[in-house]
Design an enzyme around this catalytic site. Structure first.
Site, PDB file in Angstrom:
ATOM      1  N   GLU A  97      45.034  45.646  42.052  1.00 28.19           N
ATOM      2  CA  GLU A  97      45.714  45.103  41.739  1.00 28.19           C
ATOM      3  C   GLU A  97      47.542  45.179  41.859  1.00 28.19           C
ATOM      4  O   GLU A  97      48.017  43.746  42.624  1.00 28.19           O
ATOM      5  CB  GLU A  97      45.441  44.161  40.609  1.00 28.19           C
ATOM      6  CG  GLU A  97      44.570  44.206  39.827  1.00 28.19           C
ATOM      7  CD  GLU A  97      43.695  42.889  40.529  1.00 28.19           C
ATOM      8  OE1 GLU A  97      44.383  42.205  40.833  1.00 28.19           O
ATOM      9  OE2 GLU A  97      42.699  42.299  40.877  1.00 28.19           O
TER      10      GLU A  97
ATOM     11  N   HIS B 161      34.187  33.679  41.071  1.00 30.51           N
ATOM     12  CA  HIS B 161      35.232  33.475  42.626  1.00 30.51           C
ATOM     13  C   HIS B 161      34.639  32.140  42.719  1.00 30.51           C
ATOM     14  O   HIS B 161      35.080  30.621  43.446  1.00 30.51           O
ATOM     15  CB  HIS B 161      35.274  34.345  43.738  1.00 30.51           C
ATOM     16  CG  HIS B 161      36.111  35.326  43.794  1.00 30.51           C
ATOM     17  ND1 HIS B 161      35.604  36.075  42.894  1.00 30.51           N
ATOM     18  CD2 HIS B 161      36.744  35.613  43.917  1.00 30.51           C
ATOM     19  CE1 HIS B 161      36.266  38.003  43.103  1.00 30.51           C
ATOM     20  NE2 HIS B 161      37.179  37.322  43.282  1.00 30.51           N
TER      21      HIS B 161
END
Ligand code: KAW
Ligand code: ZN
Length: 696
Positions: A377, A507
């Protein structure tokens, strides 16, 4: 509201341009003036919209959802107006390639934006997406014998899959998640796909469906062919790992549950989607007693905190001469799951388009895996900070895979035993072949195991979007791909009419493309190899820590990476790749080089084993022992929840007969019930609002 003023201004500008000039505007100076004006306005509109999204994602209330909808709409209107004005310029004939590229990006609109002239469809699309995300983010599985004890995906179900080796308990958690989430999403997804395709096709007729639109971001004519070649090069690595792991699982769970030549039951690999197998390292460790790389227990016993994990990651970026996380990041991010409210737990990195407000949202736990995800991240954030000077349309990765690769690339160095020792996570590092194999195995369980999953997710979605996979076969086509590529099978029979297993991966309901991760896994090893050379590393690639050289060598590697990041998407990705690697093509060779010692070792271990799998094999499923009902004609085992639910599962309809004598629930073992009270309430209100909105 400032954003509404922006729109009024743009409408005015659009009308002015239309009425004053009947011809296209050819001046590049005017083009640049438009771009810089657009840029300032876009930053403001996107900032407002990111704030609304952040507030919703970190506090899933109806009020925040409505505010987010409003901000999304304003953003979509802004984008549409900007595209209309830009199309009044003769940009296709501009000489300056940068300017031309900027105009191309502003005029090519995405899915949400293309619906804007059809308010009804736009609202339906947004509402469906919001409902699907909410169902996923609030899904829970309750213990049958203790219905008030309910498990969320993070941390409960993920821990369940990761930390125990009880076949039935694992199956309960695996199946429970699919019952709780997949089944609720099943009816929503087909309409979502239809609306998404409609929007894409309206935007650019050349894009025949949403998959074509997603692939266009790679600007690579033979993209699918290139991917297939990469996959085929990597398949032998996967098949060797698969055969070895299957052998070890057979020793653990018995010959009756694991076939020597079949696929592996999907719930035994330590992860809800069987995409990363590092949690079963203890079952497959090549040389027990030698250096073990799973440092989670050390982190826990040494009292590591989530905050320390983020600081360690930031230190690594700094050490490489990259930009450190700004104070805003530490003040505004969400690092752990809040106890008092529902949030979207799936990790993400946020750019607020004002050069300093950047944030991570993550429900982190103290573990080696989360340390790697934190680097992942932070890699996104580093990209934001490096390309913040670029105009808004260029604030993207070279291609989507580049954005995903940055943090992982750095984590390849951080994960080496020598580096782990420098940050206090390994007491001793043994430098011998057996320890090397242990280390490479731990890396393969993360990186090699992921490859077929990363490749197949969007094979499925591209098929759905282009209509070759229809709603009637969503689930069975999903399992065909899962078995073909990953060599896994569901541990319990799937019901094509009710189950929707692809929806159980974030997703899909969140509608985030996935091929980028496969691309990233290829790219990160290419970048790693190149930066290792720059940082003066010699010897096997898997031993390289790019921060281990002299100050000058480290700086050289950091500068190369920074130069690539600063480009954003201002040029086509091969140009960006060339900055680091000196070459312009994707290549699987660096992964092969990295894992070569392990490949040789696995080939030896697998002598006598069958590589690959017979995809007709299914695991034993004792219908009665799991409270199921065998159809009278013996054709099928109907699971407890499917008996007497008003839907015929048996061809002879016997599962819907004699229902008055059916007990209200299973009689033994663990069973599933689900609660999504919060989600149901919010979804009901959303649907009610939608209906109100739809009434003309
Ligand atoms: C993975 C990646 C790195 C390390 C280990 C891993 N294991 C598995 C993966 C692949 C994938 C997964 O979990 O299946 N990883 C993620 O989803 C990480 C989340 C993300 O950083 O990629 C995040 C997904 C997301 C996208 C959009 C909205 C919300 C979440 N992506 C970003 O935050 C992001 C940021 C900038 C640009 C593009 C994406
Ligand atoms: Zn990511």
């Amino acid at each position: 509201m400032p954003a509404q003023k922006e729109i009024l201004y743009l409408v005015f500008l659009a009308l002015a341009v239309r009425t004053v000039r009947l011809q296209l505007i050819g001046s590049e100076d005017h083009g640049w003036a438009f771009i810089w004006d657009y840029n300032g306005r876009a930053e403001q509109v996107y900032y407002d919209s990111m704030v609304a999204r952040w507030n919703y994602n970190t506090n899933l209330t109806l009020e925040n959802s409505l505010k987010q909808d409003e901000a999304n709409f304003i953003e979509a209107h802004f984008d549409k107006q900007a595209a209309q004005i830009a199309s009044n310029f003769d940009w296709q004939n501009f000489n300056n390639t940068t300017l031309k590229r900027l105009f191309r990006k502003i005029t090519l609109l995405g899915t949400a934006v293309n619906h804007i002239d059809q308010a009804r469809e736009a609202r339906e699309y947004n509402n469906l997406l919001a409902e699907m995300r909410l169902i996923y983010s609030t899904g829970k599985v309750c213990e049958y014998h203790n219905p008030s004890s309910c498990l969320s995906l993070n941390p409960d179900l993920s821990d369940c899959l990761a930390n125990n080796h009880n076949y039935d308990r694992l199956r309960f958690c695996w199946e429970g998640w699919r019952d709780a989430v997949g089944r609720k999403l099943k009816d929503k997804y087909p309409r979502f796909v239809e609306l998404s395709n409609q929007a894409v096709h309206q935007g650019v007729p050349n894009w025949t469906d949403t998959g074509a639109y997603w692939r266009s971001w790679y600007e690579t004519a033979d993209f699918q062919e290139q991917l297939e070649n990469l996959y085929n090069q990597l398949k032998p690595l996967y098949n060797n790992l698969h055969a070895y792991v299957r052998k070890k699982l057979r020793e653990q769970y018995g010959q009756d549950k694991i076939s020597a030549t079949g696929p592996i039951p999907a719930h035994l690999l330590g992860n809800m989607w069987s995409q990363s197998w590092s949690n079963i390292y203890d079952l497959v460790e090549p040389y027990p007693g030698k250096t073990s790389i799973d440092v989670t227990s050390k982190m826990l016993s040494d009292g590591w905190t989530v905050d320390r994990m983020f600081r360690i990651s930031d230190d690594f970026f700094k050490e490489m001469g990259l930009i450190e996380m700004p104070q805003n990041f530490w003040d505004n991010s969400m690092f752990v799951k809040p106890a008092d409210r529902e949030v979207v737990c799936h990790a993400s990195a946020w750019d607020f388009y004002n050069a300093h407000d950047v944030r991570i949202k993550m429900c982190s736990n103290v573990s080696m895996q989360d340390l790697v995800t934190i680097h992942h991240e932070m890699g996104h954030i580093e990209y934001y900070l490096q390309y913040k000077h670029q105009p808004v349309p260029f604030r993207r990765g070279g291609n989507p895979g580049f954005h995903e690769a940055v943090g992982d690339l750095l984590a390849l160095s951080v994960s080496t035993p020598t580096h782990l020792q420098t940050i206090g996570l390994l007491d001793t590092v043994e430098d011998d072949n057996e320890s090397d194999i242990n280390f490479l195995m731990s890396m393969a369980l993360d990186k090699i195991s992921f490859l077929p999953f990363g490749y197949l997710m969007d094979q499925w979605r591209w098929g759905v979007f282009n209509g070759s996979i229809t709603p009637a076969t969503y689930n069975q086509e999903w399992w065909k791909l899962r078995t073909r590529y990953q060599g896994i099978v569901p541990p319990v029979p799937r019901n094509n009419d009710k189950d929707f297993d692809p929806g159980c991966k974030y997703h899909v309901p969140a509608n985030h493309p996935y091929m980028r991760y496969f691309v990233s896994y290829v790219l990160q090893f290419q970048f790693h190899k190149a930066l290792c050379e720059t940082s003066g590393h010699t010897g096997p690639l898997h031993k390289c820590d790019i921060s281990a050289g002299t100050e000058a060598q480290k700086a050289a590697a950091g500068e190369k990476l920074a130069r690539m990041l600063q480009m954003g998407s201002s040029q086509e990705w091969p140009d960006a790749m060339e900055v680091i690697t000196g070459q312009r093509d994707m290549s699987a060779q660096p992964i092969v080089d990295y894992f070569q010692p392990l490949i040789d070792w696995l080939e030896q271990q697998n002598q006598g084993e069958t590589l690959g799998w017979d995809d007709t094999w299914t695991p034993p499923y004792d219908c009665e022992a799991t409270d199921g009902f065998t159809c009278k004609d013996g054709s099928r085992c109907v699971r407890p929840g499917d008996r007497c639910d008003g839907v015929n599962d048996c061809a002879d309809k016997s599962d819907e007969q004699n229902c008055s004598i059916v007990p209200t629930g299973p009689t033994g073992g663990a069973a599933v019930s689900t609660v999504t009270n919060f989600a149901s309430t919010v979804v009901c209100v959303l649907v009610a609002l939608l209906m109100v909105n739809l009434v003309p």
